[in-house]
Motif scaffolding. Sequence first.
Motif, PDB file in Angstrom:
ATOM      1  N   MET A 166     -10.659   0.699  -0.820  1.00  0.00           N
ATOM      2  CA  MET A 166     -11.176   1.682  -1.758  1.00  0.00           C
ATOM      3  C   MET A 166     -11.251   1.107  -3.170  1.00  0.00           C
ATOM      4  N   GLY A 167     -10.935  -0.168  -3.324  1.00  0.00           N
ATOM      5  CA  GLY A 167     -10.960  -0.781  -4.646  1.00  0.00           C
ATOM      6  C   GLY A 167      -9.866  -0.217  -5.519  1.00  0.00           C
ATOM      7  N   ASP A 168     -10.187   0.095  -6.755  1.00  0.00           N
ATOM      8  CA  ASP A 168      -9.216   0.649  -7.680  1.00  0.00           C
ATOM      9  C   ASP A 168      -9.204   2.168  -7.667  1.00  0.00           C
ATOM     10  N   GLN A 169      -9.926   2.781  -6.732  1.00  0.00           N
ATOM     11  CA  GLN A 169      -9.984   4.232  -6.693  1.00  0.00           C
ATOM     12  C   GLN A 169      -8.641   4.793  -6.266  1.00  0.00           C
ATOM     13  N   GLN A 170      -8.304   5.934  -6.796  1.00  0.00           N
ATOM     14  CA  GLN A 170      -7.105   6.645  -6.403  1.00  0.00           C
ATOM     15  C   GLN A 170      -7.478   7.641  -5.318  1.00  0.00           C
ATOM     16  N   ILE A 171      -6.675   7.711  -4.283  1.00  0.00           N
ATOM     17  CA  ILE A 171      -6.919   8.652  -3.207  1.00  0.00           C
ATOM     18  C   ILE A 171      -6.164   9.922  -3.539  1.00  0.00           C
ATOM     19  N   GLY A 172      -6.823  11.049  -3.424  1.00  0.00           N
ATOM     20  CA  GLY A 172      -6.125  12.305  -3.653  1.00  0.00           C
ATOM     21  C   GLY A 172      -6.943  13.256  -4.488  1.00  0.00           C
TER      22      GLY A 172
ATOM     23  N   LEU B 241       0.766   5.854  -4.264  1.00  0.00           N
ATOM     24  CA  LEU B 241      -0.449   5.599  -5.037  1.00  0.00           C
ATOM     25  C   LEU B 241      -1.550   4.973  -4.180  1.00  0.00           C
ATOM     26  N   GLY B 242      -1.241   4.681  -2.917  1.00  0.00           N
ATOM     27  CA  GLY B 242      -2.229   4.086  -2.027  1.00  0.00           C
ATOM     28  C   GLY B 242      -2.414   2.592  -2.250  1.00  0.00           C
ATOM     29  N   GLN B 243      -1.492   1.946  -2.941  1.00  0.00           N
ATOM     30  CA  GLN B 243      -1.563   0.511  -3.227  1.00  0.00           C
ATOM     31  C   GLN B 243      -0.641  -0.221  -2.248  1.00  0.00           C
ATOM     32  N   TYR B 244      -1.089  -0.294  -1.009  1.00  0.00           N
ATOM     33  CA  TYR B 244      -0.235  -0.756   0.071  1.00  0.00           C
ATOM     34  C   TYR B 244       0.109  -2.243  -0.016  1.00  0.00           C
ATOM     35  N   ASP B 245      -0.828  -3.085  -0.422  1.00  0.00           N
ATOM     36  CA  ASP B 245      -0.534  -4.512  -0.543  1.00  0.00           C
ATOM     37  C   ASP B 245       0.512  -4.767  -1.622  1.00  0.00           C
ATOM     38  N   ASP B 246       0.374  -4.089  -2.754  1.00  0.00           N
ATOM     39  CA  ASP B 246       1.363  -4.221  -3.821  1.00  0.00           C
ATOM     40  C   ASP B 246       2.715  -3.676  -3.376  1.00  0.00           C
ATOM     41  N   ALA B 247       2.699  -2.589  -2.599  1.00  0.00           N
ATOM     42  CA  ALA B 247       3.947  -2.018  -2.080  1.00  0.00           C
ATOM     43  C   ALA B 247       4.646  -3.021  -1.172  1.00  0.00           C
ATOM     44  N   MET B 248       3.886  -3.680  -0.294  1.00  0.00           N
ATOM     45  CA  MET B 248       4.494  -4.682   0.595  1.00  0.00           C
ATOM     46  C   MET B 248       5.111  -5.816  -0.208  1.00  0.00           C
ATOM     47  N   ALA B 249       4.425  -6.262  -1.258  1.00  0.00           N
ATOM     48  CA  ALA B 249       4.960  -7.334  -2.105  1.00  0.00           C
ATOM     49  C   ALA B 249       6.249  -6.884  -2.788  1.00  0.00           C
ATOM     50  N   SER B 250       6.301  -5.639  -3.207  1.00  0.00           N
ATOM     51  CA  SER B 250       7.505  -5.119  -3.851  1.00  0.00           C
ATOM     52  C   SER B 250       8.658  -5.042  -2.851  1.00  0.00           C
ATOM     53  N   TYR B 251       8.383  -4.580  -1.637  1.00  0.00           N
ATOM     54  CA  TYR B 251       9.420  -4.553  -0.607  1.00  0.00           C
ATOM     55  C   TYR B 251       9.875  -5.973  -0.269  1.00  0.00           C
TER      56      TYR B 251
ATOM     57  N   ALA C 192      -2.075   0.109   5.308  1.00  0.00           N
ATOM     58  CA  ALA C 192      -3.094  -0.840   4.846  1.00  0.00           C
ATOM     59  C   ALA C 192      -4.056  -1.171   5.989  1.00  0.00           C
ATOM     60  N   GLU C 193      -3.511  -1.401   7.172  1.00  0.00           N
ATOM     61  CA  GLU C 193      -4.357  -1.693   8.335  1.00  0.00           C
ATOM     62  C   GLU C 193      -5.232  -0.499   8.688  1.00  0.00           C
ATOM     63  N   ARG C 194      -4.676   0.711   8.589  1.00  0.00           N
ATOM     64  CA  ARG C 194      -5.454   1.915   8.893  1.00  0.00           C
ATOM     65  C   ARG C 194      -6.589   2.085   7.887  1.00  0.00           C
ATOM     66  N   MET C 195      -6.317   1.790   6.610  1.00  0.00           N
ATOM     67  CA  MET C 195      -7.368   1.875   5.587  1.00  0.00           C
ATOM     68  C   MET C 195      -8.493   0.891   5.905  1.00  0.00           C
TER      69      MET C 195
ATOM     70  N   HIS D  97      12.838  -2.848  -7.036  1.00  0.00           N
ATOM     71  CA  HIS D  97      11.668  -3.282  -6.251  1.00  0.00           C
ATOM     72  C   HIS D  97      11.421  -2.328  -5.076  1.00  0.00           C
ATOM     73  N   TYR D  98      12.490  -1.876  -4.444  1.00  0.00           N
ATOM     74  CA  TYR D  98      12.368  -0.919  -3.343  1.00  0.00           C
ATOM     75  C   TYR D  98      11.739   0.382  -3.833  1.00  0.00           C
ATOM     76  N   ASN D  99      12.271   0.926  -4.929  1.00  0.00           N
ATOM     77  CA  ASN D  99      11.744   2.180  -5.478  1.00  0.00           C
ATOM     78  C   ASN D  99      10.303   2.022  -5.943  1.00  0.00           C
ATOM     79  N   ARG D 100       9.994   0.886  -6.531  1.00  0.00           N
ATOM     80  CA  ARG D 100       8.619   0.635  -6.966  1.00  0.00           C
ATOM     81  C   ARG D 100       7.686   0.605  -5.755  1.00  0.00           C
ATOM     82  N   GLY D 101       8.142  -0.016  -4.670  1.00  0.00           N
ATOM     83  CA  GLY D 101       7.347  -0.025  -3.443  1.00  0.00           C
ATOM     84  C   GLY D 101       7.063   1.379  -2.936  1.00  0.00           C
ATOM     85  N   ASN D 102       8.067   2.256  -3.017  1.00  0.00           N
ATOM     86  CA  ASN D 102       7.870   3.647  -2.596  1.00  0.00           C
ATOM     87  C   ASN D 102       6.792   4.313  -3.438  1.00  0.00           C
ATOM     88  N   CYS D 103       6.821   4.083  -4.736  1.00  0.00           N
ATOM     89  CA  CYS D 103       5.810   4.661  -5.631  1.00  0.00           C
ATOM     90  C   CYS D 103       4.425   4.133  -5.282  1.00  0.00           C
TER      91      CYS D 103
END
Length: 190
Positions: free
Chosen positions: A123-129, A79-89, A113-116, A69-75
Amino acid sequence: MKIAAVFVLSSGFWLTADQQGQRAFDGGRFDAAAENFEDPMWKGAAYYRAGEFKSAQAAFARLDTAEAHYNRGNCLIFLGQYDDAMASYDRALARVPGWQEARDNRNIALARAERMQQEGGEMGDQQIGADEIVFDKKKSGGEDTSVAGEQATDSASMQAMWLRRVQTEPADFLKAKFAYQIRFEEEVGP
């Protein structure tokens, strides 16, 4: 009569898929390692090292351990999916409540997430980068503020022009972006 034993370890013929993956991983060939590994944790680690964060998070998602779960959060952060990352952490912290790195990374995901939200919303489902970084080796750094005929009048327009023209790997883009943000926060403050 003696019979000579022949081992074909150098070609990988007698090695398991995970052993072949480990050899590739140790040799820095992370894409090949990820393709060989059957173990989800090693497969995820190889994809992560290769900068394939989407594939890495999918491999880690196959496991229900604090480390996965920790490693998944890092990924997910990459990927810019901060809410999902927080849930994983949060899932990692539910299993190991005192894990400081997981708590710190969760706080980073929350701040991003707050900065975004502040910088223009979701950004919806868009990928940043971007796809690839390309440097013009003929130009010296920072002297020309024009990009393909466009002239920058301020910092924001220069950054917008640069982002339209730059092509980068997501991993390289994110490394540069995070380094810039850290440097900016050190100079200006949060």
